[in-house]
Design an enzyme around this catalytic site. Structure first.
Site, short mmCIF file in Angstrom:
data_model
loop_
_atom_site.label_atom_id
_atom_site.label_comp_id
_atom_site.label_asym_id
_atom_site.label_seq_id
_atom_site.Cartn_x
_atom_site.Cartn_y
_atom_site.Cartn_z
N ASP A 1 0.29 -1.66 0.26
CA ASP A 1 0.03 -0.08 0.06
C ASP A 1 0.84 0.96 0.13
OD1 ASP A 1 -1.79 2.89 0.61
OD2 ASP A 1 -3.33 0.65 1.94
N TYR B 1 -4.75 11.36 -3.97
CA TYR B 1 -5.00 13.06 -3.06
C TYR B 1 -3.98 13.19 -1.91
CZ TYR B 1 -6.97 9.94 -0.31
OH TYR B 1 -7.59 8.12 0.89
N LYS B 2 -2.86 12.45 -1.53
CA LYS B 2 -1.85 12.69 -0.67
C LYS B 2 -0.53 13.72 -1.37
CE LYS B 2 -3.50 8.53 2.20
NZ LYS B 2 -4.44 9.31 3.00
N ARG C 1 1.03 14.86 13.40
CA ARG C 1 1.68 14.37 12.06
C ARG C 1 1.55 15.56 11.42
NH1 ARG C 1 -1.46 9.87 8.21
NH2 ARG C 1 -2.80 11.20 8.41
C1 LIG Z 1 -2.12 3.90 4.08
C2 LIG Z 1 -3.30 4.42 3.92
N1 LIG Z 1 -4.00 2.86 2.78
C3 LIG Z 1 -5.19 3.64 2.34
C4 LIG Z 1 -6.00 5.17 3.05
C5 LIG Z 1 -7.49 5.04 2.79
O1 LIG Z 1 -7.80 4.76 1.73
P1 LIG Z 1 -9.40 5.37 1.23
O2 LIG Z 1 -8.92 5.71 -0.15
O3 LIG Z 1 -10.10 4.10 0.18
O4 LIG Z 1 -9.83 6.39 1.97
C6 LIG Z 1 -5.62 5.75 3.79
C7 LIG Z 1 -5.79 6.92 4.05
O5 LIG Z 1 -5.53 7.81 4.50
C8 LIG Z 1 -3.61 5.25 4.27
O6 LIG Z 1 -3.46 6.15 4.48
#
Ligand SMILES: Cc1ncc(COP(=O)(O)O)c(C=O)c1O
Length: 420
Positions: free
Chosen positions: A205, A230-231, A379
């Site tokens: 991930d 989106y990050k 954070r």
């Molecule tokens: C490691 C990680 N996985 C998944 C997600 C979020 O998943 P989604 O985009 O389906 O809300 C985040 C959101 O902050 C995240 O930090």
């Protein structure tokens, strides 16, 4: 007014020198940042890239409003998921033809994790991290229930040992290279190699890594990966996510979400699913085009930018934050949660403090935006494309002033909104 503790003048001079020597300094102009705001929450929602408003305007008025349905062919809508996927692939070390953009991280995670587990029939274990982001743990549990696998939560630092002990039993190891709370960075190559030595597949991930630091998906021989748009990719609120399926797994990629866009001949309108032979198999259904177009435009902020340079600056920013915190926050109840060793640090720094929430709220009121994670983490995320060393110093200096003066104890900062 900031107080002027010993060291602040020296830090101000250092910040100015570091920013003056920053080879990425001009890239900040590719973002539309509000005046006076220090934005250290690009690890939750990236800032707005300057290329996005015009791209969205064009997508709405010309492409949708005027060209209408013809846009699927005339404006490249049909190819957008793979085109955008390849643009992300460049940032995460994936050669073209292995990455597709669309849907959410949670959806992509479910689809690829289940497909990965199907590639290792007969193995009973799925390993994931007890400190993984909640959606990753919930989806691992769901995949486990669907396929009859045991989901074992093993911290990233112990995963290699468990893989070796359970060789032959583990189907998939699903981890993140960067801990979303502490910013700790793990060795992707070592963990991927440990998974492969155990005959398991490795699923990553990349939410807190894509666009933040170099990720050599092909180089480490990752099997599957997902991440959000989106990050650090700054694709906008709810931007499409992405999925990576290594070339060698595409032929056997038996995913549960067999939508019509992944069909070999989508417009043959067949009643049964024949999967496409390549990465287009990982497409699901009609993508959210306006968001996808925004994401594609956002990625142009990386044009001509090497991820090695992003990493160098990111480490300088996070290291400088730690240095400022050591000097300015001493004795104010903070403890460091992020490793000092640059090799073990992602692109964020977290501090622990029992009053984390009001401190972050008071900082936000002063235009310094970070976030908090329960129960006690503050954070701060550093997107090297637009954060400066002067931003870092201002953030820590304001935090010092708030903590020392007790400004965060005001009633206005005690009430938690839904999203922290
Ligand atoms: C490691 C990680 N996985 C998944 C997600 C979020 O998943 P989604 O985009 O389906 O809300 C985040 C959101 O902050 C995240 O930090």
């Amino acid at each position: 007014m900031l107080t002027d503790p010993a060291g602040l003048t020296g830090l101000t001079t250092r910040a100015a020198a570091l920013d003056a020597a920053d080879p990425l300094a001009a890239v900040r102009d590719r973002f539309l940042l509000p005046d006076g705001v220090v934005y250290l929450d690009g690890n939750s929602l990236g800032a707005l890239p300057a290329a996005v408003p015009a791209a969205v305007e064009d997508a709405v008025h010309r492409q949708w409003g005027t060209d209408l349905i013809r846009s699927w062919n005339a404006n490249g809508w049909w190819e957008a998921p793979v085109r955008t996927g390849d643009a992300i692939g460049r940032l995460v070390g994936a050669a073209p033809g292995q990455t597709v953009a669309g849907d959410s991280t949670s959806v992509q995670l479910f689809n690829t994790l289940l497909a990965a587990a199907r590639l290792r029939p007969g193995r009973r274990l799925l390993l994931t991290d007890p400190d993984h982001f909640p959606t990753d743990q919930y989806i691992a549990d769901s995949v486990g229930r669907l396929l009859g696998l045991d989901v074992r939560r093993v911290p990233a630092r112990d995963a290699a040992a468990v893989l070796a002990a359970e060789a032959g039993n583990v189907a998939v190891a699903a981890y993140a290279p960067v801990d979303y709370r502490t910013g700790e960075l793990y060795d992707m190559a070592a963990l991927t190699a440990a998974a492969h030595a155990a005959g398991a597949l490795m699923h990553w991930d990349l939410c807190h890594a894509a666009g933040a630091l170099p990720v050599g998906l092909d180089a480490v021989q990752a099997d599957f990966a997902v991440g959000c748009g989106y990050k650090y990719l700054s694709g906008g609120p709810g931007a499409p996510a992405f999925a990576y399926v290594a070339h060698r797994h595409q032929e056997g990629f038996d995913h549960p979400l067999t939508g019509w866009h992944g069909h070999a001949e989508p417009f043959a309108m067949a009643g049964t699913y024949t999967p496409a032979a390549d990465i287009t198999r990982a497409r699901i259904g009609t993508p959210a085009l306006l968001s996808l177009i925004a994401l594609e435009a956002a990625l142009t902020a990386f044009d001509g930018v090497e991820m090695a340079a992003v990493r160098t600056k990111s480490l300088s920013l996070t290291g400088f934050f730690q240095e400022c915190a050591d000097l300015l926050l001493d004795g104010l109840g903070f403890t460091a949660a992020t490793p000092r060793d640059p090799e073990r640090r992602g692109s964020q720094v977290a501090l622990r403090h029992p009053e984390a929430y009001p401190l972050v709220a008071a900082l936000t009121a002063r235009g310094v935006i970070g976030d908090m994670r329960a129960p006690d983490l503050l954070r701060f995320g550093f997107n090297a494309l637009y954060v400066t060393h002067a931003d870092v110093l201002r953030a820590v200096a304001e935090l010092r002033d708030i903590a020392a003066s007790g400004a965060h104890l005001a009633p206005a900062f005690q009430q938690r909104p839904t999203v922290t």
